[in-house]
Scaffold this motif. Sequence first.
Motif, PDB file in Angstrom:
ATOM      1  N   PRO A  25      -2.945   5.411   1.370  1.00 23.20           N
ATOM      2  CA  PRO A  25      -3.096   3.974   1.640  1.00 23.20           C
ATOM      3  C   PRO A  25      -4.101   3.255   0.767  1.00 23.20           C
ATOM      4  CG  PRO A  25      -3.039   5.240   3.678  1.00 23.20           C
ATOM      5  CD  PRO A  25      -3.144   6.227   2.572  1.00 23.20           C
ATOM      6  N   GLY A  26      -5.066   3.977   0.177  1.00 25.35           N
ATOM      7  CA  GLY A  26      -6.039   3.323  -0.688  1.00 25.35           C
ATOM      8  C   GLY A  26      -5.480   2.916  -2.035  1.00 25.35           C
ATOM      9  N   VAL A  27      -4.273   3.367  -2.367  1.00 26.92           N
ATOM     10  CA  VAL A  27      -3.617   2.983  -3.621  1.00 26.92           C
ATOM     11  C   VAL A  27      -2.705   1.803  -3.331  1.00 26.92           C
ATOM     12  CG1 VAL A  27      -2.077   3.717  -5.476  1.00 26.92           C
ATOM     13  CG2 VAL A  27      -3.756   5.317  -4.532  1.00 26.92           C
ATOM     14  N   VAL A  28      -2.940   0.689  -4.004  1.00 29.03           N
ATOM     15  CA  VAL A  28      -2.262  -0.572  -3.707  1.00 29.03           C
ATOM     16  C   VAL A  28      -1.596  -1.119  -4.963  1.00 29.03           C
ATOM     17  CG1 VAL A  28      -2.614  -2.966  -2.970  1.00 29.03           C
ATOM     18  CG2 VAL A  28      -3.881  -1.111  -1.845  1.00 29.03           C
ATOM     19  N   ALA A  29      -0.342  -1.549  -4.816  1.00 25.06           N
ATOM     20  CA  ALA A  29       0.383  -2.206  -5.916  1.00 25.06           C
ATOM     21  C   ALA A  29       0.455  -3.702  -5.649  1.00 25.06           C
ATOM     22  CB  ALA A  29       1.793  -1.629  -6.047  1.00 25.06           C
ATOM     23  N   ASP A  59       8.250  -2.130  -3.958  1.00 29.54           N
ATOM     24  CA  ASP A  59       8.293  -1.189  -2.835  1.00 29.54           C
ATOM     25  C   ASP A  59       7.934   0.218  -3.297  1.00 29.54           C
ATOM     26  OD1 ASP A  59       8.725  -0.666  -0.070  1.00 29.54           O
ATOM     27  OD2 ASP A  59      10.635   0.270  -0.552  1.00 29.54           O
ATOM     28  N   TRP A  60       7.118   0.912  -2.467  1.00 29.00           N
ATOM     29  CA  TRP A  60       6.803   2.322  -2.663  1.00 29.00           C
ATOM     30  C   TRP A  60       7.853   3.178  -1.951  1.00 29.00           C
ATOM     31  CZ3 TRP A  60       2.996   3.946  -5.859  1.00 29.00           C
ATOM     32  CH2 TRP A  60       1.908   3.102  -6.121  1.00 29.00           C
ATOM     33  N   SER A  61       8.170   4.312  -2.523  1.00 26.11           N
ATOM     34  CA  SER A  61       9.072   5.256  -1.872  1.00 26.11           C
ATOM     35  C   SER A  61       8.320   6.025  -0.794  1.00 26.11           C
ATOM     36  CB  SER A  61       9.660   6.225  -2.894  1.00 26.11           C
ATOM     37  OG  SER A  61      10.348   7.275  -2.251  1.00 26.11           O
ATOM     38  N   ARG A  62       8.945   6.162   0.374  1.00 27.13           N
ATOM     39  CA  ARG A  62       8.369   6.989   1.438  1.00 27.13           C
ATOM     40  C   ARG A  62       8.798   8.435   1.324  1.00 27.13           C
ATOM     41  NH1 ARG A  62       8.261   2.080   2.418  1.00 27.13           N
ATOM     42  NH2 ARG A  62       6.897   1.042   3.926  1.00 27.13           N
ATOM     43  N   ALA A  63       9.846   8.687   0.566  1.00 22.61           N
ATOM     44  CA  ALA A  63      10.347  10.048   0.415  1.00 22.61           C
ATOM     45  C   ALA A  63       9.807  10.748  -0.823  1.00 22.61           C
ATOM     46  CB  ALA A  63      11.880  10.032   0.365  1.00 22.61           C
ATOM     47  N   SER A  64       9.337   9.978  -1.794  1.00 23.43           N
ATOM     48  CA  SER A  64       8.816  10.542  -3.038  1.00 23.43           C
ATOM     49  C   SER A  64       7.459   9.922  -3.337  1.00 23.43           C
ATOM     50  CB  SER A  64       9.792  10.262  -4.194  1.00 23.43           C
ATOM     51  OG  SER A  64       9.338  10.850  -5.399  1.00 23.43           O
ATOM     52  N   PRO A  65       6.348  10.596  -2.990  1.00 23.17           N
ATOM     53  CA  PRO A  65       5.008  10.015  -3.138  1.00 23.17           C
ATOM     54  C   PRO A  65       4.723   9.542  -4.561  1.00 23.17           C
ATOM     55  CG  PRO A  65       4.901  12.038  -1.852  1.00 23.17           C
ATOM     56  CD  PRO A  65       6.307  11.948  -2.393  1.00 23.17           C
ATOM     57  N   GLY A  66       4.150   8.341  -4.667  1.00 18.48           N
ATOM     58  CA  GLY A  66       3.763   7.802  -5.973  1.00 18.48           C
ATOM     59  C   GLY A  66       4.860   7.090  -6.715  1.00 18.48           C
ATOM     60  N   ARG A  67       6.069   7.082  -6.183  1.00 21.20           N
ATOM     61  CA  ARG A  67       7.185   6.413  -6.860  1.00 21.20           C
ATOM     62  C   ARG A  67       7.265   4.961  -6.398  1.00 21.20           C
ATOM     63  NH1 ARG A  67      12.916   9.225  -7.977  1.00 21.20           N
ATOM     64  NH2 ARG A  67      11.646   9.943  -9.726  1.00 21.20           N
ATOM     65  N   LEU A  68       7.378   4.048  -7.358  1.00 23.55           N
ATOM     66  CA  LEU A  68       7.349   2.614  -7.100  1.00 23.55           C
ATOM     67  C   LEU A  68       8.509   1.953  -7.830  1.00 23.55           C
ATOM     68  CD1 LEU A  68       5.479   0.194  -5.983  1.00 23.55           C
ATOM     69  CD2 LEU A  68       4.579   0.101  -8.326  1.00 23.55           C
ATOM     70  N   ALA A 103       0.848  -1.193   0.000  1.00 22.28           N
ATOM     71  CA  ALA A 103       0.000   0.000   0.000  1.00 22.28           C
ATOM     72  C   ALA A 103       0.881   1.239   0.000  1.00 22.28           C
ATOM     73  CB  ALA A 103      -0.913  -0.003   1.224  1.00 22.28           C
ATOM     74  N   MET A 104       0.500   2.261  -0.794  1.00 25.88           N
ATOM     75  CA  MET A 104       1.268   3.485  -0.844  1.00 25.88           C
ATOM     76  C   MET A 104       1.211   4.189   0.519  1.00 25.88           C
ATOM     77  SD  MET A 104       0.839   7.000  -3.089  1.00 25.88           S
ATOM     78  CE  MET A 104       0.499   6.193  -4.636  1.00 25.88           C
TER      79      MET A 104
END
Length: 429
Positions: free
Chosen positions: A177-181, A233-242, A172-173
């Motif tokens: 959190p509603g955006v899931v990869a 993995d989603w980035s915690r420092a750059s929103p939306g980056r996977l 989950a981003m």
Amino acid sequence: MGPPKKAKAKASASGSAKKKAKKASSKNAEPMTVDGEQAGPSIPAVWRPGLDEVGEDEELQYDPSTYDCMHIMSLDWPCLSFDIVPDGLGGPRSAFPHTLTLVAGTQAANARQNSLALMKLSDLGQGKHGDKAPKEDDSDDDMSDSDDEEEGNPVMHLRQVALSCGVNRVRAMPQQPGVVASWGDNGQVSIWDMGLQLAEVTAAEDERAQRGRPQRQEPRHVHRHSGEGYALDWSRASPGRLASGDCRRGIHVWDANEKGNWSVSGRYQGHEDSVEDIQWSPVEGTVFASCSVDKTIRIWDTRGKAVPQLSVVAHATDVNVISWSAQSTFMGPVTSVEWCPAEATMLATSSADGQLAVWDLAVERDPEEEAALAAHMNAASPEDLPAQLLFVHLSQSEIKEAHWHPQIPGMIITTAAEGFTIFKPSNVP
């Protein structure tokens, strides 16, 4: 950095829900008779999987006081991967009962029976665990059974998105959190908008468990790798980056664009075998690490060329997770590792032999404290047991993934073929 910590109370206590984890229980301890004279109760000993044998007249038991809580639940199908979804309940929070939200992906017998599952678990009380007096019934805890009449029954509210493939990994981003990869076993990485499902389970207050049938839904974005994979993995420092990596050595970086979908980079090349795990730097939005079956850990920077900036041979065999404990001498292949968000020196590791271990790398051995604990019927610690090993959990076989809850200090959640276990060791703050 301050001086090393001393071993904490119950520093080597171990427990399990299904595979009992102590040779004797203080609850049922009875005086022994030696040469016709009655002796005091025996001190329970720590059982070490793979090292200690169980005699025909011995029974492994677990001590409920070694957990502050423990619950077991499952979906219709096993889940190889899950993620903890941040909620709006604040943190750190410690008062029981607890509520938490998870997203998981299934591995069903038939591909079209799979789903992404969004779950809210509420009324997670202590039951017979922790400081409360254990009940006479020593059976396993279960989501459908009441631990304590005054605390109510644990409840699961479930919403599902139907899939046509199994899920190897789900994330989950953090910022949304509603955006899931999800990484599918069909070679595709998909991004899903589960905001509606998250809102529904968040608002649900009915005491009855609500499951609901899986609903059909189109993903927001799909990218096909050259083969199946697990690293995500989603980035915690750059929103939306996977970042996603596959079993054919390929790594791709995803960036959210103004149109509400994602653009995916070309292949990052450098590994010589399957990419097993990827982790973004928590503070640098362009830097991530990867590990591989080629025995290496590699560091990448998206600002440069699509080649690693640093490569380290990390092990003599496959590296399946980014970091792992060299002190896990009693464990099989490590399947998951995660640092505790509340304690800088503490981490949890899971392994293929069914063990979940909690370590504190700042702990030093204190023989006087161990002797004092033994006098109170605490398990006696073998000399060769590392002082840094705080807790061993043996409730599941073949644990696939484990996570600390970021808002409930000390709460750990694991997934395995038979379902999920949610527990809090009593000696973890």
